[in-house]
Scaffold this active site. Structure first.
Site, PDB file in Angstrom:
ATOM      1  N   GLY A  89      -8.746 -34.648 -65.362  1.00 24.58           N
ATOM      2  CA  GLY A  89      -8.551 -35.607 -64.017  1.00 24.58           C
ATOM      3  C   GLY A  89      -7.285 -35.511 -64.061  1.00 24.58           C
ATOM      4  O   GLY A  89      -6.373 -35.533 -64.343  1.00 24.58           O
ATOM      5  N   ASN A  90      -6.374 -36.156 -62.468  1.00 28.08           N
ATOM      6  CA  ASN A  90      -5.431 -36.457 -61.840  1.00 28.08           C
ATOM      7  C   ASN A  90      -5.530 -37.821 -61.101  1.00 28.08           C
ATOM      8  O   ASN A  90      -6.329 -38.016 -61.014  1.00 28.08           O
ATOM      9  CB  ASN A  90      -4.764 -35.177 -61.460  1.00 28.08           C
ATOM     10  CG  ASN A  90      -5.385 -34.359 -60.262  1.00 28.08           C
ATOM     11  OD1 ASN A  90      -5.579 -35.992 -59.004  1.00 28.08           O
ATOM     12  ND2 ASN A  90      -5.945 -33.482 -59.845  1.00 28.08           N
ATOM     13  N   LYS A  91      -4.471 -38.010 -61.175  1.00 27.21           N
ATOM     14  CA  LYS A  91      -4.404 -39.724 -60.258  1.00 27.21           C
ATOM     15  C   LYS A  91      -4.224 -39.699 -58.529  1.00 27.21           C
ATOM     16  O   LYS A  91      -3.733 -40.664 -57.766  1.00 27.21           O
ATOM     17  CB  LYS A  91      -2.580 -40.223 -60.704  1.00 27.21           C
ATOM     18  CG  LYS A  91      -2.604 -40.957 -62.052  1.00 27.21           C
ATOM     19  CD  LYS A  91      -1.748 -41.222 -62.285  1.00 27.21           C
ATOM     20  CE  LYS A  91      -1.227 -41.520 -63.781  1.00 27.21           C
ATOM     21  NZ  LYS A  91      -0.414 -42.364 -63.982  1.00 27.21           N
TER      22      LYS A  91
END
Ligand code: CTP
Ligand code: CA
Length: 238
Positions: free
Chosen positions: A33-35
């Site tokens: 995933g990412n932030k």
């Protein structure tokens, strides 16, 4: 400004906004995933709604809820985002790609949970590239030869070879979208932390047609309002 049409310049316009971060599964319980917090996308949706637009809001994972009043669609992966966005874009006047799309996904998804084992080597994850949705939207518009305003987002850092804005200009040319909203992350600021999940923001809005760069700073809503103003100015009256 002042007149109802000036205050709500997007009445009668269909706007597609993508937001949040995609998640690419590794196995039934894990993902890459990412932030992305989704906050800029939510602010854009609120701003477009306030301007009178009909908003389709296609979102991955977000730290905040989707705003009331949009047609919300939730997706997990970049491939899901792609099919939802291409379908919605077919009838849209404006497409804003604010989502943080995974550039790569695991080449295979394990059907069972990946286990650690002492008798085999630790796993290496092979990645394959995801399609570039923004580029595909631009290509679809060209194929259909119809009026549509396409807006990309980018966070850029400078390095020893070039500055952030030059990288952004090159990205704008590569993507072929009409506008690129650039978050310049300066040296010394700790990369992603400066942009992701924060309530304030500073951007430059670059135009492919060479129109002057517009700068905006303030809350994510203020930045969103500036982006919507530029969009409304380009669309003119319906
Ligand atoms: N984008 C997209 N599809 C992808 C990757 C990005 O539509 N597979 C969109 C993003 O939503 C954003 C714009 O492209 O609007 C720029 O994203 P960015 O990650 O900055 O561009 P990339 O081409 O992926 O370049 P980089 O290698 O710098 O990540
Ligand atoms: Ca990327």
């Amino acid at each position: 400004a002042g007149s109802p049409a000036g205050a709500r310049p997007l009445v009668g316009r269909q706007v597609v906004i993508t937001a949040g971060g995609t998640r690419e599964p590794l196995d039934p319980v894990r993902f890459l995933g990412n932030k992305s917090s989704g906050k800029q996308g939510v602010a854009l949706a609120e701003s477009a709604l306030a301007a009178g637009a009909e908003v389709t809001f296609i979102h991955g994972h977000m730290d905040v809820p989707a705003p009331a009043g949009v047609k919300a669609q939730s997706i997990e992966t970049a491939l899901e985002l792609r099919s939802a966005t291409l379908a919605a874009a077919a009838t849209a006047d404006v497409v804003i790609m604010a989502a943080a799309v995974a550039d790569f996904r695991p080449a295979t998804i394990s059907t069972g949970k990946i286990k650690k084992r002492d008798d085999v080597a630790d796993p290496v994850i092979k990645l394959v590239r995801n399609p570039d949705i923004l580029v595909e939207i631009v290509a679809h518009r060209a194929a259909q030869n119809r009026a549509q305003l396409i807006v990309g987002f980018a966070a850029e850092t400078g390095d020893s070879e070039s500055d952030a804005l030059s990288y952004a200009q090159a990205k704008l040319q590569r993507k072929g979208c009409d506008l690129l909203v650039v978050n310049e992350v300066g040296p010394g600021e700790s990369g992603t932390e400066k942009v992701f999940g924060q309530d304030g923001n500073r951007v430059e809005i670059l135009a492919l047609d060479g129109a002057g760069t517009v700068q905006a700073a303030g809350s994510k809503r203020e930045v969103a309002d500036a982006v919507v103003r530029v969009i409304a100015g380009r669309l003119g009256s319906p």
